[in-house]
Design a protein around this motif. Structure first.
Motif, mmCIF file in Angstrom:
data_model
loop_
_atom_site.group_PDB
_atom_site.id
_atom_site.type_symbol
_atom_site.label_atom_id
_atom_site.label_comp_id
_atom_site.label_asym_id
_atom_site.label_seq_id
_atom_site.Cartn_x
_atom_site.Cartn_y
_atom_site.Cartn_z
ATOM 1 N N UNK A 98 0.809 -1.448 0.137
ATOM 2 C CA UNK A 98 -0.049 -0.028 0.095
ATOM 3 C C UNK A 98 0.826 1.140 -0.029
ATOM 4 N N UNK A 99 2.012 1.238 0.466
ATOM 5 C CA UNK A 99 3.032 2.544 0.698
ATOM 6 C C UNK A 99 3.390 2.664 -0.877
ATOM 7 N N UNK A 100 3.532 1.774 -1.620
ATOM 8 C CA UNK A 100 4.055 1.942 -3.147
ATOM 9 C C UNK A 100 2.712 2.318 -3.782
ATOM 10 N N UNK A 101 1.739 1.836 -3.437
ATOM 11 C CA UNK A 101 0.416 1.974 -4.346
ATOM 12 C C UNK A 101 0.048 3.425 -4.095
ATOM 13 N N UNK A 102 0.352 4.094 -2.699
ATOM 14 C CA UNK A 102 -0.238 5.097 -2.411
ATOM 15 C C UNK A 102 0.757 6.335 -3.119
ATOM 16 N N UNK A 114 6.809 -3.133 -7.421
ATOM 17 C CA UNK A 114 6.375 -1.924 -8.117
ATOM 18 C C UNK A 114 5.251 -1.434 -7.866
ATOM 19 N N UNK A 115 4.768 -0.508 -8.386
ATOM 20 C CA UNK A 115 3.199 0.058 -8.450
ATOM 21 C C UNK A 115 3.113 0.981 -9.417
ATOM 22 N N UNK A 116 1.816 1.168 -10.071
ATOM 23 C CA UNK A 116 1.466 2.084 -11.141
ATOM 24 C C UNK A 116 -0.096 2.503 -10.653
ATOM 25 N N UNK A 117 -0.581 3.464 -11.110
ATOM 26 C CA UNK A 117 -2.009 4.139 -11.073
ATOM 27 C C UNK A 117 -2.557 4.761 -12.234
ATOM 28 N N UNK A 118 -3.877 4.777 -12.081
ATOM 29 C CA UNK A 118 -4.551 5.369 -13.156
ATOM 30 C C UNK A 118 -5.993 6.109 -12.636
#
Ligand code: UT7
Length: 309
Positions: A36-40, A144-148
């Protein structure tokens, strides 16, 4: 973590890993950094890019197979981190295919008008589910993380179609078998490393090529498009050889694919959105172009989405 660093941990070589997978290095999250830290962090960047305030977000979907905890959902932790107090929150489990599954869930909510603004995230801390004594898997994955952000804009661009599929009869070929209700955490589960990812690599390879190629063609067919109409293909970044094989099946030259597997390895549910973000930022994708995304993962699950950028 470079292949040279892995040579210190397991019996492998840069030559083997690079020639069989195309991977040179992968990123490993800090010990105190959860999914969740990477996601945020990715969510904040997406909100900044889109000019979205946290309280505008109505829905958060986090695709992950490495949640912070069994519950609460990782999406609830992201909500807390970014202060999106008006959002409904849920996680989506479709392993590596998770981001495209989550994007389609978001699309359905947004297109019915039930939700104005959806935050869709793919985030993984794969390093915690690696068996660091198993060279056949630990060299492949990364964190890793990415968001849209999804909104219904009525503009002449967006998600044109999504093809989703699964075959649960092949679930044993790629799984984290221990730690759930089937094999609860026990000393035996830990001793047998059943809390780690297990994969029948060759079998997965074959099914990945077939299902990604077929779903990519199905997505194109549904829209009356051909591969020539597509400017950029964003494939799941698991193995450069899988990507080459898909290209041969669907008649796409390698240059049409965006690849970053060399620098990130397989980041599972984060793979597609991390590659899409890079491709968009570095000008590989331009407004009005057709982008084809295609993915495969444990379950088995697969998905393809055709997007007008
Ligand atoms: O995201 C979900 C989807 N996941 C994937 O798409 C992964 C799909 N599978 C693959 O990408 C490939 O099957 C792998 C990269 C996992 C393996 O490549 P391969 O060409 O299928 O190799 P293999 O499993 O057939 O193994 C060939 C040899 C074996 O040795 P022997 O039995 O021929 O003596 C392995 O023990 O390579 C050996 N090997 C290694 N050697 C050095 C396996 N892993 C390693 C390693 N370093 N890390």
């Amino acid at each position: 973590m470079t292949n040279a660093e892995l040579e210190q941990i397991v019996d492998t070589s840069d030559e083997w890993v690079y020639s069989r997978t195309g991977i040179r290095e992968r990123h490993i999250a800090a010990e105190n950094e959860a999914t969740s830290d990477m996601a945020a962090q990715a969510a904040r960047k997406a909100m900044k890019d889109g000019g979205i305030e946290p309280d505008e977000i109505d829905l958060i979907v986090v695709a992950t197979c490495t949640p912070d905890m069994a519950f609460p959902s990782t999406a609830c932790f992201v909500q807390k981190h970014i202060g999106a107090k008006n959002a409904a929150c849920m996680d989506l489990s479709a392993a590596c295919s998770g981001f495209l599954y989550a994007m389609d869930v978001g699309r359905q909510f947004v297109s019915t008008g039930g939700v104005q603004t959806a935050l869709i995230i793919g985030a993984e801390k794969m390093s915690v589910v690696m068996d660091w004594t198993d060279r056949s898997t630990c060299v492949l994955f990364g964190d890793g993380a990415g968001a849209a952000i999804l909104q219904a804009k009525g503009a002449p661009y967006g998600i044109l179609t999504s093809v989703l599929g699964a075959d649960g009869t092949l679930s044993d070929l790629l799984a984290i078998p221990g730690g759930g209700s089937r094999h609860p955490l026990s000393q035996q589960v830990l001793d047998e490393r059943m809390n780690c990812l297990k994969m029948a690599g060759r079998e997965v390879f074959k099914h990945a090529v077939t299902n990604m190629a077929n779903s990519a063609l199905e997505a194109l067919g549904r829209c009356g498009a051909t591969i020539e109409d597509v400017s950029c293909i964003i494939p799941h970044q698991a193995n450069a050889r899988i990507i080459q094989a898909i290209g041969q099946r669907i008649g796409a030259p390698l240059e049409k694919f965006y690849l970053n597997v060399d620098r990130f390895g397989n980041t599972s549910a984060a793979s597609i959105i991390m590659a899409l973000d890079e491709a968009a930022r570095n000008g590989r994708i331009k407004r009005g172009e057709l982008v084809l995304m295609v993915v495969f993962g444990g379950g088995f699950t697969w998905a393809a989405s055709l997007v007008e950028w």
